[in-house]
Motif scaffolding. Structure first.
Motif, mmCIF file in Angstrom:
data_model
loop_
_atom_site.group_PDB
_atom_site.id
_atom_site.type_symbol
_atom_site.label_atom_id
_atom_site.label_comp_id
_atom_site.label_asym_id
_atom_site.label_seq_id
_atom_site.Cartn_x
_atom_site.Cartn_y
_atom_site.Cartn_z
ATOM 1 N N LEU A 82 0.835 -1.202 0.000
ATOM 2 C CA LEU A 82 0.000 0.000 0.000
ATOM 3 C C LEU A 82 0.872 1.255 0.000
ATOM 4 N N LEU A 83 1.883 1.225 0.870
ATOM 5 C CA LEU A 83 2.762 2.379 0.966
ATOM 6 C C LEU A 83 3.505 2.595 -0.344
ATOM 7 N N PHE A 84 3.934 1.465 -0.960
ATOM 8 C CA PHE A 84 4.653 1.616 -2.229
ATOM 9 C C PHE A 84 3.776 2.261 -3.273
ATOM 10 N N PHE A 85 2.516 1.777 -3.378
ATOM 11 C CA PHE A 85 1.699 2.334 -4.447
ATOM 12 C C PHE A 85 1.330 3.783 -4.175
ATOM 13 N N LEU A 86 1.086 4.123 -2.922
ATOM 14 C CA LEU A 86 0.830 5.529 -2.601
ATOM 15 C C LEU A 86 2.019 6.398 -3.001
ATOM 16 N N ALA A 87 3.210 5.968 -2.583
ATOM 17 C CA ALA A 87 4.399 6.777 -2.870
ATOM 18 C C ALA A 87 4.681 6.815 -4.361
ATOM 19 N N ALA A 88 4.410 5.712 -5.056
ATOM 20 C CA ALA A 88 4.676 5.698 -6.493
ATOM 21 C C ALA A 88 3.737 6.643 -7.217
ATOM 22 N N PHE A 89 2.451 6.638 -6.822
ATOM 23 C CA PHE A 89 1.537 7.585 -7.448
ATOM 24 C C PHE A 89 1.941 9.013 -7.128
ATOM 25 N N GLY A 90 2.367 9.249 -5.893
ATOM 26 C CA GLY A 90 2.821 10.591 -5.551
ATOM 27 C C GLY A 90 4.010 11.005 -6.385
ATOM 28 N N ALA A 91 4.951 10.073 -6.568
ATOM 29 C CA ALA A 91 6.161 10.416 -7.314
ATOM 30 C C ALA A 91 5.830 10.689 -8.772
ATOM 31 N N ILE A 92 5.014 9.821 -9.390
ATOM 32 C CA ILE A 92 4.715 10.020 -10.805
ATOM 33 C C ILE A 92 3.834 11.250 -10.996
ATOM 34 N N GLY A 93 2.861 11.451 -10.079
ATOM 35 C CA GLY A 93 2.025 12.636 -10.202
ATOM 36 C C GLY A 93 2.826 13.907 -10.038
ATOM 37 N N ALA A 140 7.652 11.906 -1.795
ATOM 38 C CA ALA A 140 7.232 10.552 -2.166
ATOM 39 C C ALA A 140 8.446 9.665 -2.407
ATOM 40 N N LEU A 141 9.470 10.247 -3.019
ATOM 41 C CA LEU A 141 10.673 9.468 -3.297
ATOM 42 C C LEU A 141 11.400 9.108 -2.004
ATOM 43 N N ALA A 142 11.352 10.007 -1.034
ATOM 44 C CA ALA A 142 11.975 9.693 0.256
ATOM 45 C C ALA A 142 11.250 8.523 0.920
ATOM 46 N N THR A 143 9.926 8.467 0.751
ATOM 47 C CA THR A 143 9.190 7.317 1.275
ATOM 48 C C THR A 143 9.651 6.022 0.613
ATOM 49 N N LEU A 144 9.861 6.089 -0.699
ATOM 50 C CA LEU A 144 10.342 4.901 -1.399
ATOM 51 C C LEU A 144 11.717 4.496 -0.888
ATOM 52 N N PHE A 145 12.572 5.472 -0.626
ATOM 53 C CA PHE A 145 13.903 5.149 -0.112
ATOM 54 C C PHE A 145 13.800 4.466 1.245
ATOM 55 N N LEU A 146 12.835 4.943 2.053
ATOM 56 C CA LEU A 146 12.641 4.293 3.352
ATOM 57 C C LEU A 146 12.219 2.842 3.165
ATOM 58 N N LEU A 147 11.349 2.594 2.189
ATOM 59 C CA LEU A 147 10.915 1.225 1.929
ATOM 60 C C LEU A 147 12.076 0.347 1.487
ATOM 61 N N LEU A 148 13.116 0.972 0.926
ATOM 62 C CA LEU A 148 14.266 0.208 0.448
ATOM 63 C C LEU A 148 15.389 0.181 1.478
ATOM 64 N N ASN A 149 15.092 0.414 2.723
ATOM 65 C CA ASN A 149 16.082 0.365 3.800
ATOM 66 C C ASN A 149 17.192 1.382 3.632
ATOM 67 N N ALA A 150 16.871 2.535 3.079
ATOM 68 C CA ALA A 150 17.909 3.557 2.949
ATOM 69 C C ALA A 150 17.512 4.748 3.804
#
Lengths: 224, 99
Positions: A4-15, A39-49
């Motif tokens: 869920l978090l990935f898709f939210l952040a991905a939509f935020g990033a692309i939008g 949104a990209l920072a959220t994705l980085f968090l999901l990737l353990n960064a």
């Protein structure tokens, strides 16, 4: 929850990215880039960064975007020329076609890759994987030379920006002379930042005093 | 989520940024689109870093952020210098490298 978090952040990033490209006003482009960065920072968090995510927010969304906002305010709302004259609309179509082709190529390359681990969630990592300690140790042991090169690059860029944006005293319309620059070497170098800050502020001041509400705003302050 | 999703997403963001660089004419917006492309590269680097369980990609991403900051300072300095010279802020007007 991760999905869920990935898709939210991905939509935020692309939008956010689409808004940067499509919005006409540069100021709103900057603001949508801030959304994209979060949104990209959220994705980085999901990737353990974790450290990169924090640096992204502090450095990009904090410092760099403030620089952009100041420059946009200094330049003013430049109206981009109407985009749809004949040749430039052809350029726009070509650009979109190239971008779509790029998406297709990248997707084919990723899906058809022979990297087997790309379909997994990645390697199991320890608890301190993206922590500041781990990054710092890598930077100071394995990547010391790039680290120092990056610091030199930052210094060169700062000096270059100061030289580029320096106020040339008595700037004529054409390049002719720049008379009094050598006379004031000390005052010349800190000029750009104070102008970035002072430029947009100094411009609107005469307007309110002349127009509407404040005949007594700046003057009695000086007097008192 | 498998790493593929992240890489495809970064491809999308990169393509959007490239389209912006090719179509927009305000140099400020072009710089913003360059930021988009660099960030897409960062996302791919961090995705691969997670894939291998190796921190090197994150260091790369950090260095990319440094380079992006340098590019922004120099680019914005150029734009301010253009504005001082009363040149219209439009990349078509400054395509000749002459004052």
């Amino acid at each position: 929850l991760r999905e869920l978090l990935f898709f939210l952040a991905a939509f935020g990033a692309i939008g956010g990215a689409l808004a940067v490209v499509l919005v006409r006003n540069p100021f709103f482009s900057v603001l949508s880039l801030v959304i994209h960065l979060f949104a990209l920072a959220t994705l980085f968090l999901l990737l353990n960064a974790e450290f990169i995510a924090a640096a992204q927010i502090v450095v990009y969304a904090g410092a760099v975007m403030v620089l952009y906002v100041f420059v946009v305010a200094y330049i003013g709302g430049v109206k981009e020329a109407p985009p749809l004259r004949g040749e430039s609309s052809a350029i726009g179509t070509t650009g979109v076609i190239f971008a779509a082709g790029l998406v297709v190529i990248v997707t084919i390359a990723v899906v058809g890759t022979s990297l087997t681990a790309i379909d997994t969630e990645g390697a199991k990592v320890g608890i301190g994987f993206g922590s500041p300690g781990a990054i710092g140790e890598l930077l100071l042991r394995k990547f010391l030379v790039p680290f120092e090169a990056a610091s030199i690059l930052l210094t060169v860029a700062a000096v270059g920006a100061v030289v580029l944006a320096r106020k040339r005293r008595g700037l004529p319309d054409e390049e002719g002379g720049r008379p009094s620059v050598p006379g004031t070497p000390a005052g010349a170098s800190p000029a750009p930042e104070s102008e970035l800050l002072g430029g947009p502020e100094a411009e609107p001041k005469p307007l309110p005093a002349g127009t509407a509400e404040a005949p007594g705003d700046p003057v009695p302050d000086r007097g008192a | 989520m498998s790493i593929t999703w992240y890489i495809v997403l970064s491809g999308f963001i990169f393509a959007i940024g490239a389209a912006g660089v090719m179509t927009r004419r305000n140099p400020l917006v072009i710089l913003l689109c360059l930021e988009l492309m660099l960030n897409a590269g960062n996302l791919a680097l961090i995705g691969f870093s997670k894939m291998w369980g190796n921190g090197d990609g994150q260091v790369f991403a950090l260095i990319v952020m440094v380079v992006a900051a340098c590019e922004v300072t120099v680019g914005l300095g150029l734009i301010v210098a253009l504005y001082r010279r009363r040149v219209p802020i439009d990349v078509d007007e400054v395509s000749e490298l002459r004052g």
